[in-house]
Structures are given as C-alpha cells and as structure tokens.
Design a protein around this motif. Structure first.
Motif, PDB file in Angstrom:
ATOM      1  N   ARG A 126      39.977  48.179  40.613  1.00 41.81           N
ATOM      2  CA  ARG A 126      40.799  49.088  40.054  1.00 41.81           C
ATOM      3  C   ARG A 126      41.111  49.622  41.146  1.00 41.81           C
ATOM      4  NH1 ARG A 126      40.363  49.348  35.154  1.00 41.81           N
ATOM      5  NH2 ARG A 126      40.767  47.719  34.712  1.00 41.81           N
ATOM      6  N   ALA A 127      39.896  50.725  41.689  1.00 40.18           N
ATOM      7  CA  ALA A 127      39.914  52.043  42.544  1.00 40.18           C
ATOM      8  C   ALA A 127      40.386  51.093  44.215  1.00 40.18           C
ATOM      9  CB  ALA A 127      38.664  52.452  42.636  1.00 40.18           C
ATOM     10  N   ILE A 128      39.567  49.749  44.163  1.00 37.86           N
ATOM     11  CA  ILE A 128      40.345  49.079  45.870  1.00 37.86           C
ATOM     12  C   ILE A 128      41.208  49.250  45.157  1.00 37.86           C
ATOM     13  CG2 ILE A 128      39.934  47.058  46.742  1.00 37.86           C
ATOM     14  CD1 ILE A 128      37.701  47.007  46.039  1.00 37.86           C
ATOM     15  N   ALA A 129      42.915  49.116  45.102  1.00 35.61           N
ATOM     16  CA  ALA A 129      43.361  48.879  44.384  1.00 35.61           C
ATOM     17  C   ALA A 129      44.679  49.612  44.357  1.00 35.61           C
ATOM     18  CB  ALA A 129      43.532  47.767  43.247  1.00 35.61           C
ATOM     19  N   ARG A 130      43.984  50.826  43.402  1.00 43.51           N
ATOM     20  CA  ARG A 130      44.299  52.346  43.883  1.00 43.51           C
ATOM     21  C   ARG A 130      44.688  53.090  44.773  1.00 43.51           C
ATOM     22  NH1 ARG A 130      47.211  52.167  40.028  1.00 43.51           N
ATOM     23  NH2 ARG A 130      46.138  52.592  37.821  1.00 43.51           N
ATOM     24  N   GLY A 131      43.001  52.759  45.898  1.00 43.13           N
ATOM     25  CA  GLY A 131      43.084  53.102  47.610  1.00 43.13           C
ATOM     26  C   GLY A 131      44.637  52.180  48.471  1.00 43.13           C
ATOM     27  N   MET A 132      44.476  51.018  47.680  1.00 41.36           N
ATOM     28  CA  MET A 132      45.712  50.291  48.454  1.00 41.36           C
ATOM     29  C   MET A 132      47.199  51.004  48.031  1.00 41.36           C
ATOM     30  SD  MET A 132      44.011  46.570  48.497  1.00 41.36           S
ATOM     31  CE  MET A 132      45.567  45.723  49.865  1.00 41.36           C
ATOM     32  N   VAL A 163      48.838  51.185  44.969  1.00 44.57           N
ATOM     33  CA  VAL A 163      48.586  49.920  43.380  1.00 44.57           C
ATOM     34  C   VAL A 163      48.765  51.085  42.555  1.00 44.57           C
ATOM     35  CG1 VAL A 163      48.484  48.411  41.925  1.00 44.57           C
ATOM     36  CG2 VAL A 163      48.419  47.521  44.301  1.00 44.57           C
ATOM     37  N   THR A 164      50.468  51.130  42.502  1.00 44.06           N
ATOM     38  CA  THR A 164      50.419  52.050  40.799  1.00 44.06           C
ATOM     39  C   THR A 164      50.813  51.579  39.681  1.00 44.06           C
ATOM     40  OG1 THR A 164      52.650  52.332  41.470  1.00 44.06           O
ATOM     41  CG2 THR A 164      51.194  53.895  42.487  1.00 44.06           C
ATOM     42  N   GLY A 165      51.037  51.755  38.658  1.00 43.81           N
ATOM     43  CA  GLY A 165      50.784  50.561  37.433  1.00 43.81           C
ATOM     44  C   GLY A 165      49.209  50.527  36.935  1.00 43.81           C
ATOM     45  N   ALA A 166      49.615  49.910  36.270  1.00 41.48           N
ATOM     46  CA  ALA A 166      48.914  49.212  35.406  1.00 41.48           C
ATOM     47  C   ALA A 166      47.762  47.824  36.372  1.00 41.48           C
ATOM     48  CB  ALA A 166      49.490  48.568  34.734  1.00 41.48           C
ATOM     49  N   VAL A 167      46.479  48.254  36.195  1.00 44.03           N
ATOM     50  CA  VAL A 167      46.176  47.054  37.146  1.00 44.03           C
ATOM     51  C   VAL A 167      44.657  46.310  35.768  1.00 44.03           C
ATOM     52  CG1 VAL A 167      44.258  47.148  38.932  1.00 44.03           C
ATOM     53  CG2 VAL A 167      46.075  48.698  39.260  1.00 44.03           C
ATOM     54  N   PRO A 168      46.363  45.268  35.279  1.00 41.69           N
ATOM     55  CA  PRO A 168      44.880  45.243  34.099  1.00 41.69           C
ATOM     56  C   PRO A 168      44.096  43.984  34.791  1.00 41.69           C
ATOM     57  CG  PRO A 168      46.973  43.812  34.490  1.00 41.69           C
ATOM     58  CD  PRO A 168      47.237  44.864  35.715  1.00 41.69           C
ATOM     59  N   SER A 169      42.699  43.680  33.605  1.00 43.29           N
ATOM     60  CA  SER A 169      41.823  42.745  34.375  1.00 43.29           C
ATOM     61  C   SER A 169      41.833  41.641  34.022  1.00 43.29           C
ATOM     62  CB  SER A 169      40.993  43.391  33.767  1.00 43.29           C
ATOM     63  OG  SER A 169      39.748  42.348  33.870  1.00 43.29           O
ATOM     64  N   PRO A 170      42.177  40.898  34.998  1.00 40.71           N
ATOM     65  CA  PRO A 170      42.808  39.311  35.041  1.00 40.71           C
ATOM     66  C   PRO A 170      41.954  38.342  34.674  1.00 40.71           C
ATOM     67  CG  PRO A 170      41.794  39.751  37.388  1.00 40.71           C
ATOM     68  CD  PRO A 170      41.696  40.956  36.757  1.00 40.71           C
ATOM     69  N   THR A 171      41.308  38.729  32.744  1.00 39.64           N
ATOM     70  CA  THR A 171      40.599  38.070  32.141  1.00 39.64           C
ATOM     71  C   THR A 171      40.677  36.673  31.793  1.00 39.64           C
ATOM     72  OG1 THR A 171      39.087  39.857  31.456  1.00 39.64           O
ATOM     73  CG2 THR A 171      38.581  37.478  30.540  1.00 39.64           C
ATOM     74  N   TYR A 172      42.240  36.496  31.682  1.00 42.51           N
ATOM     75  CA  TYR A 172      42.705  35.511  31.107  1.00 42.51           C
ATOM     76  C   TYR A 172      44.277  34.803  31.731  1.00 42.51           C
ATOM     77  CZ  TYR A 172      40.602  36.885  26.921  1.00 42.51           C
ATOM     78  OH  TYR A 172      39.726  37.623  25.967  1.00 42.51           O
ATOM     79  N   THR A 173      44.763  35.831  32.913  1.00 42.65           N
ATOM     80  CA  THR A 173      45.502  34.839  33.967  1.00 42.65           C
ATOM     81  C   THR A 173      44.782  34.782  35.264  1.00 42.65           C
ATOM     82  OG1 THR A 173      45.654  37.354  34.733  1.00 42.65           O
ATOM     83  CG2 THR A 173      46.927  36.731  33.443  1.00 42.65           C
ATOM     84  N   LEU A 174      43.669  35.142  34.855  1.00 43.05           N
ATOM     85  CA  LEU A 174      42.322  34.568  36.664  1.00 43.05           C
ATOM     86  C   LEU A 174      43.227  34.953  37.876  1.00 43.05           C
ATOM     87  CD1 LEU A 174      41.927  30.693  35.439  1.00 43.05           C
ATOM     88  CD2 LEU A 174      40.916  33.140  34.264  1.00 43.05           C
TER      89      LEU A 174
END
Ligand SMILES: Nc1ncnc2c1ncn2[C@@H]1O[C@H](COP(=O)(O)OP(=O)(O)OP(=O)(O)O)[C@@H](O)[C@H]1O
Ligand SMILES: [Mg+2]
Length: 161
Positions: free
Chosen positions: A45-51, A53-64
């Motif tokens: 999630r922190a890598i996403a924020r650094g890139m 990415v705004t909004g939710a960064v859900p854990s892709p446990t089910y979507t993979l």
C-alpha cells in the motif's frame, strides 16, 4: 547487494515503501515473503501511495490481482498469491504480460507460491515478527539477479553491503 536485516516500525516501513513507489524505475518486481500479518500489504500500500495511487488500496486476497495506473505509463500490479494451489495458476492471471511490462512495478505477496514463474531479476523482501515486540518487524531485503536500484534503506538499516 544484500541489506542487512533491520527492525522496522510500521511508520518506517511505510516511509520506505513510499520512497520505492516514487523513485524506483520500472520494470521492477518485488517478491514479498512472510507469514500472515507480517506487513506485506502495509508495504504494498505504501508503494502504491508513493506512486500516486489515491483512494482505496484493498488487499487482493480474493481478486488475486489489483492493477493501478496512477499516471500515464506508470503502472502498479499488486498481487496476493496466498490462495493459489498450484504455481501454474499465475499464468491465467496474466502473469507473463505483467512480468514483461516495461512500465510496471510488480508487488507480489506470497510470491514464493509462484515458484519457477518468479522472474530472475527481483528484490526479495522478507518480513517477519520480532519476538517480544508486536509493533516491530524484522525486514530482510535481498537482490536476485539485476533488479533496479532501490532508493535509500529504511530507517533502522545499519548499513549496506
Ligand atoms: N512494524 C510493522 N510493520 C508492518 N505492519 C505492522 C507493524 N506493526 C504492526 N503492524 C500491523 O500488522 C498488520 C500487518 O498486516 P498486513 O495486512 O500488512 O499483513 P500481510 O503480511 O499482508 O498479511 P497477509 O498474509 O494476510 O496478506 C497491520 O495491522 C499493521 O498495522
Ligand atoms: Mg496482505
């Protein structure tokens, strides 16, 4: 280069992840290892924020697989392979195209489940509990092949070698 193991707080891990997201040159593959609750999603999630990415960064446990394109030509592919039963299942997820994408950072939780499909050039990041310190994690970072350079080591790393 291997970074010596460090003990990191959640804030230090997040700060490091944001720096990775904002500065590491694509293509790059981060194989995240460690038990349930180790902090792999916190780092992703922190890598996403650094890139950006705004909004939710859900854990892709089910979507993979959870792809993002926070700015044109700068992509993030966040995967969580916990639920796959056979390494070959990653192929159906579009693995080969993701790995070949020159503009993507790939951040893969439970990456060891991809087994022989893991790319040769990558950073292996291991997070594990720190006995007696529930708010700290042991962090080990190891280069495999020739991945792109990382920014700085997170606070807490004593040195590089
Ligand atoms: N130093 C730390 N670093 C990272 N997370 C921490 C730390 N200290 C406490 N935590 C907490 O540990 C949890 C880590 O959860 P996270 O979802 O990132 O684990 P995970 O490794 O992705 O697990 P899973 O295998 O279930 O996907 C979070 O609740 C976070 O707040
Ligand atoms: Mg997770």
């Amino acid at each position: 280069m291997t970074l010596l193991p460090a003990t990191v707080s959640e804030a230090a891990l997040e700060a490091w992840g944001r720096e990775i997201g904002s500065s590491v040159r694509a293509p790059a593959f981060f194989a995240l290892h460690g038990p349930l609750g180790a902090g792999k999603s916190v780092l992703a999630r922190a890598i996403a924020r650094g890139m950006g990415v705004t909004g939710a960064v859900p854990s892709p446990t089910y979507t993979l697989v959870q792809p993002y394109e926070p700015s044109p030509g700068r992509r993030l592919v966040h995967m969580d392979l916990y639920r796959i039963e056979d390494p070959d299942e990653v192929i159906e997820l579009g693995w080969d195209d993701f790995v070949a994408d020159p503009e993507a950072l790939l951040v893969v939780e439970w990456a060891e489940r991809a087994a022989e499909h893991l790319p040769r050039d990558r950073w292996d990041v291991r997070l594990s509990p720190e006995p007696g310190a529930p708010e700290l994690r042991r962090l080990e970072v190891e280069r495999a092949g020739r991945p792109p350079a990382l920014p700085t080591a997170p606070r807490g790393f004593p040195e590089h070698r």
